[in-house]
Design an enzyme around this catalytic site. Structure first.
Site, PDB file in Angstrom:
ATOM      1  N   HIS A   1       0.826  -1.205   0.000  1.00  0.00           N
ATOM      2  CA  HIS A   1       0.000   0.000   0.000  1.00  0.00           C
ATOM      3  C   HIS A   1       0.854   1.246   0.000  1.00  0.00           C
ATOM      4  O   HIS A   1       0.439   2.307   0.446  1.00  0.00           O
ATOM      5  CB  HIS A   1      -0.957  -0.003   1.192  1.00  0.00           C
ATOM      6  CG  HIS A   1      -1.600  -1.321   1.434  1.00  0.00           C
ATOM      7  ND1 HIS A   1      -1.077  -2.236   2.305  1.00  0.00           N
ATOM      8  CD2 HIS A   1      -2.666  -1.915   0.845  1.00  0.00           C
ATOM      9  CE1 HIS A   1      -1.811  -3.335   2.277  1.00  0.00           C
ATOM     10  NE2 HIS A   1      -2.775  -3.165   1.397  1.00  0.00           N
TER      11      HIS A   1
HETATM   12  S1  FES Z   1       1.921  -0.599   3.085  1.00  0.00           S
HETATM   13 FE1  FES Z   1       0.254  -1.877   3.677  1.00  0.00          FE
HETATM   14  S2  FES Z   1       1.380  -3.604   4.271  1.00  0.00           S
HETATM   15 FE2  FES Z   1       2.991  -2.307   3.737  1.00  0.00          FE
END
Ligand code: FES
Lengths: 176, 703
Positions: free
Chosen positions: A141
């Site tokens: 993410h």
């Molecule tokens: S940014 Fe969501 S798990 Fe690493």
């Protein structure tokens, strides 16, 4: 057997009912103990999670290696002098989870950064030597960590965690 | 029950919910307001007891699955992992294994109760048949579960039972191959048995729901066998039946936990602690005790197909019971002739069970044939005929009349006579058998770990480990143990440093390393004991074709025939030391063979070894191992010490088990006592008016 149960003594009868109910409830409570405890790590898993030793000698400057301890990836980064300087000079105000680089390394071994390679957002493994801050980038993410493993951008709330470890000698650490 | 519900909610939220799903009123009508005959005796609590055991089996079973691996190479070790490493794993497994036995014990009482009191008669035929279906499902489930630990008995039970289907003409072989998923019992068989063993209990739950539903439509039978006629004849399910059920369930748990904590392996077979070996059949194949009568029937008939048909017929015939019994009178209490034949039938079933455990030879076969014939005659001849010719006693008009009439129960007397007959029969049979066999019994030694408060003697375990290391380990592995076990509580009491030192002396194979190569390194605490040979084949080659067995669970994998009546008393004395007794006797049991004994090549004569010719040469002699604590250095002492050590190796949580067992027993005694008085108090209100009205001692009619 005595006969304490004449209808004129309701309190005594109530006491018997309450006592029976309470003892039964205690029994049910204790029955839950083994049913729940069995899901905790078993003895062989705990034994297998014993500390491990890692030889640092083969890791060249600028290299990041990955070892596994208790099933978790551990990143060991041999940082260049420049990287160390850069990490130490970041002002605290720029950090989401303020922590100095000195707090994240062992005195006298500042070139070695040892972190648990698990993104503090939702547990993916970040990619080393990438991202804007020359640290780690998590593809899940988009969390970005700097070369001290500190969170700089993205949804992760905390810096990459430091596992318990100590230097056995200048070129050997024991994790765990 | 039909009619409007007795449950009238007042709370608006509950009313709202009731209008949409009337489950609360269903529960209320079924388990609170439901009228039950007031004269039910304790035998009627077994329905509730069975429901509770089913729950126990499902809960413990779901937990076992969390730690079990259904694979021919891993099943046995995963069960041992559960027993050794998982928190309370030993408790879960012992509760599940003994729970199955208790389930059958309770269901047999439940079934015989139904037979005695005519609970299968109109209008309860469907209720009874559902019960027979549940029983069949239980048998299937029990068998499938027995296969899962993948020991010798598991494997050969799977082979023998699936081969029953090969008796079917024409399609028998293809069916068996289909059941196996291969050309012999193997991994596909294990995985599908695992799947079905998980599925069937939920099918049982579904049928139990039907069973209870049917029961609530027709109402419970009762000892008098007459239907309730007035409100006076019944009491509401809660609190009367509930409390009675809880009290007897609690008492039943005392029996259950007696086995779980003190005799966990009593009802099992030692051979099932030997990993499955498709090329060796154990000398004596017996099913679990609850299948024994049917096993005797199978073996009594000398024709394969007929034997299998008789086996299935002996179970299925139960479903026809409602129509085979021609008597109009329901309860056996008022049927003098039926009563006699009922108890004979009970004795026949028990004796068949005993014969099922005996080798199929000589007099045993003839006895089994006679009893099998009687078993079927009871259903197809005796029951129809006595129903027609018997003159029943006057049946009471109502339950209240029966309950207050002070009818004397002779069940106890009849039961005692049956028990006596069975005992005499068994004693006669065993006496004969004992005269025939010349196998001497190992002497019963005193062990510190015997009995309800037994603990291991740390010094003895340390000496035993020394003997293992210096003598046995040259040929025998201990592969289920880890070095860390040596320092764990309840064991030999080595310090962690000592255990680490023992580990460091061992060479453990590890790898592959970065270069992709396997390498050897010194052992660590977490490592298992390495075996002296890379695989059983290599060991077999080194030892004349007979691989020295692994010793990890040896103390539970060996036993000897205890004989009757000793095996009955063993339940009271908690004798679980047959393994170490045998091992100690075996290690010092070498002798010169008698003149007429032909010793095979490479064999050694041992007094205690079954068949006497053992592959292992005598290993222990005086002064072979140097003890540092002044213990006499005799072969006898070495044997005893190493046997104790192996008992610990096989049962590392014995101390924790007995300790917890004591606490559980005390707790259950208190709870059972409290439940007894609570039940008595609640029932007092029902029984008291009668006491005044009839001026009788209430105990005269109480069961
Ligand atoms: S940014 Fe969501 S798990 Fe690493």
């Amino acid at each position: 057997m005595t006969n304490p149960s004449l209808p004129s003594e309701p309190t005594r009868r109530d006491f018997l009912y309450i006592a029976t109910g309470a003892v039964g409830a205690i029994g049910a409570g204790f029955t839950l103990v083994p049913l729940i405890a069995q899901m905790n790590p078993d003895a062989s898993t705990i034994a297998a999670g014993a500390p491990i030793e890692v030889d640092l000698a083969p890791i060249t400057e600028g290299q990041v290696i990955k070892v596994t301890w208790r099933g978790k990836p551990i990143f060991i980064s041999h940082r260049t002098a420049e990287e160390v300087k850069q990490a130490q000079s970041v002002p605290m105000s720029q950090l989401k989870d303020p922590q100095t680089d000195q707090d994240r390394t062992k005195t006298g071994h500042e070139q070695w950064l040892v972190v648990i390679g698990i993104c503090t957002h939702l547990g993916c493994i970040p990619i080393a030597k990438s991202g804007e801050y020359n640290g780690w980038f998590c593809p899940c993410h988009g969390s970005v960590y700097d070369d001290s493993g500190r969170i700089r951008q993205g949804p992760a709330p905390l810096n990459l965690a430091i596992p318990p470890y100590r230097f056995v000698s200048d070129s050997k650490i024991e994790i765990g | 029950m039909s009619g409007p519900s007795k449950f009238q909610p007042t709370h608006p939220a509950l009313k709202w919910f009731e209008a949409r799903l009337p489950i609360v009123s269903l529960m209320y009508d079924s388990f609170v307001a439901y009228p039950t005959p007031r004269n039910l005796n304790f035998l009627w609590t077994f329905g509730a007891i069975l429901s509770f055991i089913l729950v126990i089996q499902i809960v413990t079973g779901v937990i076992l699955v969390m730690h079990y691996t259904p694979n021919v190479d891993l099943a046995f070790t995963s069960v041992e992992h559960l027993m050794r490493d998982v928190n309370y794993g030993w408790l879960m497994r012992y509760a599940h294994a003994n729970g199955a036995a208790m389930f059958f014990f309770a269901v047999y009482i439940h079934m015989f109760r139904g037979m005695y009191y005519g609970s299968y008669k109109e209008p309860r035929e469907v209720l009874w048949i559902i019960g027979v279906i549940i029983y069949l499902l239980m048998m299937a489930t029990g068998f499938l579960g027995y296969v899962l630990p993948w020991g010798q008995m598991s494997y050969w039970a799977a082979t023998v039972i699936t081969n029953l289907f090969s008796a079917i003409p024409w399609v028998g072989e293809p069916i068996v191959t289909w059941l196996w998923g291969g050309y012999s019992v193997g991994n596909p068989t294990l995985t599908r048995f695992f799947s079905l063993h998980y599925l069937l209990p939920f099918v049982i739950v579904a049928f139990v729901v039907l069973h209870v539903w049917a029961l609530h439509v027709v109402g419970q039978n009762n000892p008098a066998g007459v239907e309730p006629k007035s409100d006076q004849d019944t009491v509401p399910f809660t609190p009367y039946a509930t409390m009675k059920d809880l009290f007897y369930f609690s008492a039943f748990m005392l029996l259950f936990f007696w086995f779980v904590f003190y005799l966990p392996n009593y009802l099992g077979h030692a051979d099932n602690y030997i990993p499955a070996n498709p090329s060796v059949t154990p000398a004596h194949i017996v099913p679990e005790w609850y299948y024994l009568p049917f096993y005797a029937i199978l073996r009594a008939i000398p024709n394969k197909l007929a034997g299998v048909i008789a086996l299935f017929a002996s179970i299925l015939i139960l479903a026809f019971l409602p129509w085979l019994d021609t008597s109009k009178v329901r309860s056996g209490t008022y049927r003098p002739l039926f009563k006699i034949f009922f108890w004979i039938f009970v004795a026949v079933c028990i004796l068949l069970g005993w014969l099922g455990a005996k080798p199929a030879e000589g007099g045993y076969v003839i006895a089994a044939q006679i009893l099998t014939a009687w078993y079927f005659l009871h259903f197809i001849l005796i029951l129809p005929v006595i129903g027609l010719i018997e003159k029943p006693l006057p049946v009471p008009d109502s339950i209240t009349e029966a309950a207050t009439g002070g009818h004397k129960k002779k069940v106890g007397v009849a039961g005692a006579i049956v028990a006596l007959a069975v005992l005499v029969g068994l004693a006669a049979g065993t006496g004969k058998a004992e005269a025939a066999g010349e196998q001497p019994k190992p002497p019963q030694l005193t062990w510190t770990f015997a009995g309800p408060f037994g603990t291991y003697d740390r010094a003895q375990l340390q000496r035993g480990f020394q003997v293992y290391r210096e003598v046995c380990s040259a040929c025998h592995g201990l592969s289920l143990l880890s070095f860390r076990n040596l320092a764990e509580p309840g064991g030999p009491g080595f310090t962690t440093e000592q255990a680490a030192a023992v580990a460091a002396e061992a060479k453990v194979k590890d790898g592959p390393n970065d270069q992709g190569e396997m390498f050897e390194r010194p052992g660590r605490l977490a490592d298992r004991f390495p075996s002296p040979y890379p695989n059983p084949q290599a060991a077999a080659v080194a030892f004349n074709g007979v691989a020295p067995p692994d010793l990890s669970v040896m103390a539970k994998a060996r036993t000897y025939e205890r004989g009757f009546p000793t095996f009955v008393f063993d339940m009271l004395t908690q004798y679980q030391e047959a393994g170490p007794d045998y091992i100690a006797a075996y290690l010092t049991g070498y002798e010169d063979p008698p003149a007429d004994f032909k010793l095979p090549d490479g064999g050694n004569y041992n007094k205690f070894y079954p068949g006497h010719a053992t592959a292992m040469p005598p290993a222990l002699m005086d002064d072979l191992v140097t003890y540092t604590d002044g213990t006499p250095q005799t072969a006898q002492q070495y044997a005893k010490d190493v046997a104790a050590f192996l008992m610990w190796a096989a049962e590392p949580h014995l101390e924790a088990r007995k300790r917890l067992g004591f606490q559980v027993m005390i707790f259950l005694l208190v709870l059972t006592g409290l439940l007894y008085f609570t039940k008595k108090k609640i029932w007092h209100e029902v029984e008291k008016p009668r006491e005044i009205a009839h001026g009788q001692d209430p105990k005269a009619t109480k069961i």
